[in-house]
Design a protein around this motif. Sequence first.
Motif, PDB file in Angstrom:
ATOM      1  N   LEU A 142       0.858  -1.188   0.000  1.00 30.78           N
ATOM      2  CA  LEU A 142       0.000   0.000   0.000  1.00 30.78           C
ATOM      3  C   LEU A 142       0.890   1.232   0.000  1.00 30.78           C
ATOM      4  O   LEU A 142       1.758   1.379   0.878  1.00 30.78           O
ATOM      5  CB  LEU A 142      -0.908   0.026   1.236  1.00 30.78           C
ATOM      6  CG  LEU A 142      -1.819  -1.186   1.474  1.00 30.78           C
ATOM      7  CD1 LEU A 142      -2.653  -0.965   2.731  1.00 30.78           C
ATOM      8  CD2 LEU A 142      -2.722  -1.430   0.281  1.00 30.78           C
ATOM      9  N   GLY A 143       0.719   2.116  -0.979  1.00 30.11           N
ATOM     10  CA  GLY A 143       1.545   3.307  -1.090  1.00 30.11           C
ATOM     11  C   GLY A 143       0.721   4.574  -1.030  1.00 30.11           C
ATOM     12  O   GLY A 143      -0.409   4.623  -1.530  1.00 30.11           O
ATOM     13  N   THR A 144       1.278   5.611  -0.405  1.00 28.67           N
ATOM     14  CA  THR A 144       0.617   6.911  -0.338  1.00 28.67           C
ATOM     15  C   THR A 144       1.616   8.003  -0.675  1.00 28.67           C
ATOM     16  O   THR A 144       2.824   7.868  -0.431  1.00 28.67           O
ATOM     17  CB  THR A 144       0.039   7.180   1.063  1.00 28.67           C
ATOM     18  OG1 THR A 144       1.089   7.066   2.039  1.00 28.67           O
ATOM     19  CG2 THR A 144      -1.057   6.193   1.405  1.00 28.67           C
ATOM     20  N   ASP A 145       1.098   9.092  -1.266  1.00 27.75           N
ATOM     21  CA  ASP A 145       1.928  10.267  -1.532  1.00 27.75           C
ATOM     22  C   ASP A 145       1.179  11.491  -1.034  1.00 27.75           C
ATOM     23  O   ASP A 145       0.415  11.401  -0.072  1.00 27.75           O
ATOM     24  CB  ASP A 145       2.295  10.349  -3.016  1.00 27.75           C
ATOM     25  CG  ASP A 145       1.073  10.295  -3.930  1.00 27.75           C
ATOM     26  OD1 ASP A 145      -0.049  10.600  -3.459  1.00 27.75           O
ATOM     27  OD2 ASP A 145       1.235   9.943  -5.111  1.00 27.75           O
ATOM     28  N   ALA A 149      -5.004   9.532  -1.781  1.00 25.49           N
ATOM     29  CA  ALA A 149      -5.254   8.292  -2.516  1.00 25.49           C
ATOM     30  C   ALA A 149      -4.270   7.236  -2.044  1.00 25.49           C
ATOM     31  O   ALA A 149      -3.201   7.540  -1.501  1.00 25.49           O
ATOM     32  CB  ALA A 149      -5.117   8.511  -4.019  1.00 25.49           C
ATOM     33  N   THR A 150      -4.623   5.979  -2.261  1.00 26.51           N
ATOM     34  CA  THR A 150      -3.783   4.836  -1.900  1.00 26.51           C
ATOM     35  C   THR A 150      -3.593   3.962  -3.134  1.00 26.51           C
ATOM     36  O   THR A 150      -4.568   3.582  -3.788  1.00 26.51           O
ATOM     37  CB  THR A 150      -4.423   4.016  -0.771  1.00 26.51           C
ATOM     38  OG1 THR A 150      -4.616   4.849   0.375  1.00 26.51           O
ATOM     39  CG2 THR A 150      -3.538   2.839  -0.388  1.00 26.51           C
ATOM     40  N   THR A 151      -2.334   3.658  -3.462  1.00 30.57           N
ATOM     41  CA  THR A 151      -2.015   2.789  -4.591  1.00 30.57           C
ATOM     42  C   THR A 151      -1.668   1.402  -4.063  1.00 30.57           C
ATOM     43  O   THR A 151      -0.960   1.269  -3.064  1.00 30.57           O
ATOM     44  CB  THR A 151      -0.839   3.353  -5.393  1.00 30.57           C
ATOM     45  OG1 THR A 151      -1.127   4.714  -5.758  1.00 30.57           O
ATOM     46  CG2 THR A 151      -0.619   2.550  -6.663  1.00 30.57           C
ATOM     47  N   VAL A 152      -2.172   0.382  -4.743  1.00 31.51           N
ATOM     48  CA  VAL A 152      -1.990  -1.000  -4.301  1.00 31.51           C
ATOM     49  C   VAL A 152      -1.213  -1.759  -5.370  1.00 31.51           C
ATOM     50  O   VAL A 152      -1.590  -1.753  -6.547  1.00 31.51           O
ATOM     51  CB  VAL A 152      -3.347  -1.690  -4.058  1.00 31.51           C
ATOM     52  CG1 VAL A 152      -3.149  -3.096  -3.524  1.00 31.51           C
ATOM     53  CG2 VAL A 152      -4.208  -0.859  -3.099  1.00 31.51           C
ATOM     54  N   TRP A 153      -0.088  -2.397  -4.958  1.00 29.14           N
ATOM     55  CA  TRP A 153       0.726  -3.210  -5.860  1.00 29.14           C
ATOM     56  C   TRP A 153       0.797  -4.641  -5.340  1.00 29.14           C
ATOM     57  O   TRP A 153       0.716  -4.886  -4.126  1.00 29.14           O
ATOM     58  CB  TRP A 153       2.164  -2.701  -5.955  1.00 29.14           C
ATOM     59  CG  TRP A 153       2.361  -1.398  -6.635  1.00 29.14           C
ATOM     60  CD1 TRP A 153       2.479  -1.154  -7.978  1.00 29.14           C
ATOM     61  CD2 TRP A 153       2.533  -0.124  -6.004  1.00 29.14           C
ATOM     62  NE1 TRP A 153       2.710   0.176  -8.210  1.00 29.14           N
ATOM     63  CE2 TRP A 153       2.738   0.830  -7.011  1.00 29.14           C
ATOM     64  CE3 TRP A 153       2.523   0.292  -4.667  1.00 29.14           C
ATOM     65  CZ2 TRP A 153       2.941   2.175  -6.741  1.00 29.14           C
ATOM     66  CZ3 TRP A 153       2.717   1.619  -4.387  1.00 29.14           C
ATOM     67  CH2 TRP A 153       2.925   2.551  -5.427  1.00 29.14           C
ATOM     68  N   LEU A 154       1.030  -5.564  -6.254  1.00 29.33           N
ATOM     69  CA  LEU A 154       1.327  -6.946  -5.924  1.00 29.33           C
ATOM     70  C   LEU A 154       2.794  -7.213  -6.250  1.00 29.33           C
ATOM     71  O   LEU A 154       3.259  -6.890  -7.353  1.00 29.33           O
ATOM     72  CB  LEU A 154       0.440  -7.904  -6.723  1.00 29.33           C
ATOM     73  CG  LEU A 154       0.522  -9.390  -6.341  1.00 29.33           C
ATOM     74  CD1 LEU A 154      -0.074  -9.609  -4.963  1.00 29.33           C
ATOM     75  CD2 LEU A 154      -0.203 -10.243  -7.380  1.00 29.33           C
ATOM     76  N   HIS A 172      -5.751   4.786   3.485  1.00 30.22           N
ATOM     77  CA  HIS A 172      -6.209   3.504   4.002  1.00 30.22           C
ATOM     78  C   HIS A 172      -5.140   2.869   4.884  1.00 30.22           C
ATOM     79  O   HIS A 172      -3.951   2.932   4.589  1.00 30.22           O
ATOM     80  CB  HIS A 172      -6.561   2.550   2.856  1.00 30.22           C
ATOM     81  CG  HIS A 172      -7.705   3.009   2.012  1.00 30.22           C
ATOM     82  ND1 HIS A 172      -7.593   4.032   1.091  1.00 30.22           N
ATOM     83  CD2 HIS A 172      -9.000   2.593   1.959  1.00 30.22           C
ATOM     84  CE1 HIS A 172      -8.758   4.221   0.500  1.00 30.22           C
ATOM     85  NE2 HIS A 172      -9.623   3.361   1.003  1.00 30.22           N
ATOM     86  N   GLY A 173      -5.587   2.253   5.972  1.00 32.76           N
ATOM     87  CA  GLY A 173      -4.716   1.501   6.865  1.00 32.76           C
ATOM     88  C   GLY A 173      -5.321   0.144   7.146  1.00 32.76           C
ATOM     89  O   GLY A 173      -6.192  -0.336   6.428  1.00 32.76           O
ATOM     90  N   GLY A 174      -4.860  -0.472   8.236  1.00 30.37           N
ATOM     91  CA  GLY A 174      -5.377  -1.792   8.574  1.00 30.37           C
ATOM     92  C   GLY A 174      -4.964  -2.824   7.555  1.00 30.37           C
ATOM     93  O   GLY A 174      -3.895  -2.762   6.958  1.00 30.37           O
ATOM     94  N   GLY A 175      -5.837  -3.793   7.335  1.00 27.26           N
ATOM     95  CA  GLY A 175      -5.570  -4.848   6.371  1.00 27.26           C
ATOM     96  C   GLY A 175      -5.929  -6.211   6.925  1.00 27.26           C
ATOM     97  O   GLY A 175      -5.124  -6.834   7.615  1.00 27.26           O
ATOM     98  N   ARG A 189     -10.548   2.990   5.939  1.00 24.21           N
ATOM     99  CA  ARG A 189     -10.472   4.248   5.182  1.00 24.21           C
ATOM    100  C   ARG A 189     -10.700   5.427   6.122  1.00 24.21           C
ATOM    101  O   ARG A 189     -11.654   5.445   6.902  1.00 24.21           O
ATOM    102  CB  ARG A 189     -11.515   4.264   4.071  1.00 24.21           C
ATOM    103  CG  ARG A 189     -11.650   5.632   3.391  1.00 24.21           C
ATOM    104  CD  ARG A 189     -12.698   5.623   2.300  1.00 24.21           C
ATOM    105  NE  ARG A 189     -12.198   4.936   1.111  1.00 24.21           N
ATOM    106  CZ  ARG A 189     -12.956   4.710   0.031  1.00 24.21           C
ATOM    107  NH1 ARG A 189     -14.226   5.086   0.014  1.00 24.21           N
ATOM    108  NH2 ARG A 189     -12.428   4.098  -1.014  1.00 24.21           N
ATOM    109  N   VAL A 190      -9.805   6.423   6.021  1.00 25.55           N
ATOM    110  CA  VAL A 190      -9.946   7.658   6.789  1.00 25.55           C
ATOM    111  C   VAL A 190     -10.567   8.704   5.882  1.00 25.55           C
ATOM    112  O   VAL A 190     -10.023   9.032   4.826  1.00 25.55           O
ATOM    113  CB  VAL A 190      -8.579   8.146   7.308  1.00 25.55           C
ATOM    114  CG1 VAL A 190      -8.754   9.414   8.137  1.00 25.55           C
ATOM    115  CG2 VAL A 190      -7.894   7.058   8.118  1.00 25.55           C
TER     116      VAL A 190
END
Length: 671
Positions: A142-145, A149-154, A172-175, A189-190
């Motif tokens: 999970l990436g943030t700048d 927004a939150t970017t999700v990579w595999l 976004h946090g947790g998981g 989600r905040v």
Amino acid sequence: MNVATRSATQALRRLSFTFAAGGSHTACLASAADGGWYAESWHLPPVGPALPTPLPLPGNRSESLRSQLIALSDGSVLVCRHDGERHDLVQLRASVDGREPATMERQLASIRMPGLRLLPIPAAPGDPRPPNAARAPVALVLGTDTRPATTVWLVRADGSEPQQLAEIPGLHGGGVWLDHTGALLALDRVSAGTVRTVVLDLRNGTVSPLLEIGERSNDRLVLFDPDSRFAMVRSDAPGTDRLGWGVLGGDAPLRFPDRLHMAGMFLRPVALRPAPDGARVAVQIDHGAGSALALWQPAAGRLDPLPVPPGRLGAVGHWSAAGLRLPYSSPDHPAALATLDVDALLRHGPPTAVSGPVPLPLQLAPLGSGLPGPWRDTILPWQPGAPRVSRTPLPGWRLDGSTPPCDGGRWQPAQSLELAGPAGPMEAVVYGGDGWLSSPHLVLALHGGPADAWRLEFDPALQRMAAEGLAVVAPNQRGSTGYGVAHAMAIRGAWGGPDLDDILYLLEGIAGQRAALGLEPPALFGVSYGAFLALLAAAHAPADQVARCAVVAPFLSGGRLLAEAAPPVRALTTRLGGGEPIEDARGPRDVLQLAHRLSAPLLVVHGDRDEVVPVSQSRSLRHELLRIGRTEGADFRYVEAAGAGHEVLAEEGAAVLHELLAAFLRTGRPG
């Protein structure tokens, strides 16, 4: 320290435990006496002790305390290393060629993004695929700048470019995984100051609501079993933040039983074990310095305390047929992995008391448990008034990998006491046995933060002081966490206010009673915020109440920190009101303006690459002491640790500083 030395040295500190899917392995960051950090992989066999394997880096390199780890089911470890906005993901595994211990290191990916967090990939029950199989996924990122927004990579095991799966609006946090295939992920989600759990479908990148209990409530999913759909949630919809449970998608509403709500305590589900008569959940209960453990059986509405030794649990766990596994530490047991037979512990009952109460030489405040329901008359094992617990091993409790002292002796124990304060009792972690007050030398140790606390866990610096013959009193004064909102927020906008009152009160009481015994007054020791507080206390206390003062990475005032620190530290300082002036008879809480009142022998230690408190703060203090006529080497000593950051007491070469501090606090001389 070279690779061979580090491989042969057992760890004194372990942090950031993470369990592999299926529970065959766990991983953590580990540190030996010198303070150099490295990854460690533990094999968790179905029968027998857990076995740690160090994964030291070649070339005298160390992992950072900020490194993120994921344990993989083949015993390798995925590490994310952060360097500004660059994040390198590498896979570490132990060499199997039979030669000198070594670590194989393989680069998997690099991602540029201000913020990055790893999540493990779930594994279906009985999935035979090894995590290093071609194209096998090993982590979600999970990436943030600067955007909301939150970017999700595999990330895959073959080192191919990370695959972007989604970019979703909001932070976004947790998981928490909702299935075994890695398709549905619950995230917190905040939005507009409210936290709600949503579901991210990784197959198409869409997001949908999951928890919306109240109109403006904060609702988070904290534990979930994909097979039974049993869920535990945390929400303030009932009026206060508390735990609840239910079956997602079922007809019955979520329940928030009183047994899962204990005023002033934080309950945290750490592991779940399905059973024929319903789920069984291990719940960690944190209050102040210590942790307790309980078994929650929702079908029966029971919360049964489990008799674990006093100490601190690690807030994560895994429960399988081999037992419940949890990280554990106590002042005389370096962090390691505990394996619990829950049913055996339940049969054992409460801890066995040994003769006699703990003598308390200072005026102490009694502590009731504050527990509801069936625990109302229970005193938890770390609390004052609890029976002294026998060190005889408990049936159903085993601790693997805790490092003994290298000299064949034993680590110094500590106890939790409550000392009277000007606004109520304060808990303190105390080394020195029952006669700590009459020890020839005594140290009042102040923690950093300010949003932090001393805990009943192994601390190499305090342990070294105790080994030197120093009694140590480490109080959790106002501003410390773990005692409820009012205690923690008492110093918001008042740094060096109520907390300084507490420390000066303790100094007066301890110094007065020691003077009556013909003993020297206590010494002061503090780190970061605690160093700032120690310098204020040394300046404001009468000269006969402070024998000497040692501080590590101090700042001089909230305002001066705001002027020189990096943006994240300035933001935190502003949020906690650190720059707001206090208007009272004591005047400004500015160490530089009070330097002329620092009369006790002083030792200042600071890392020259401190990224939190700039080393310029300590340099300014040194220059001011010289300007007003103090002699370096006689009145004070200044030590700048080359290449060290803010965690100078936990980095490479820390053992030398522990020795320096202990010698100075005992004698007033650096050794």
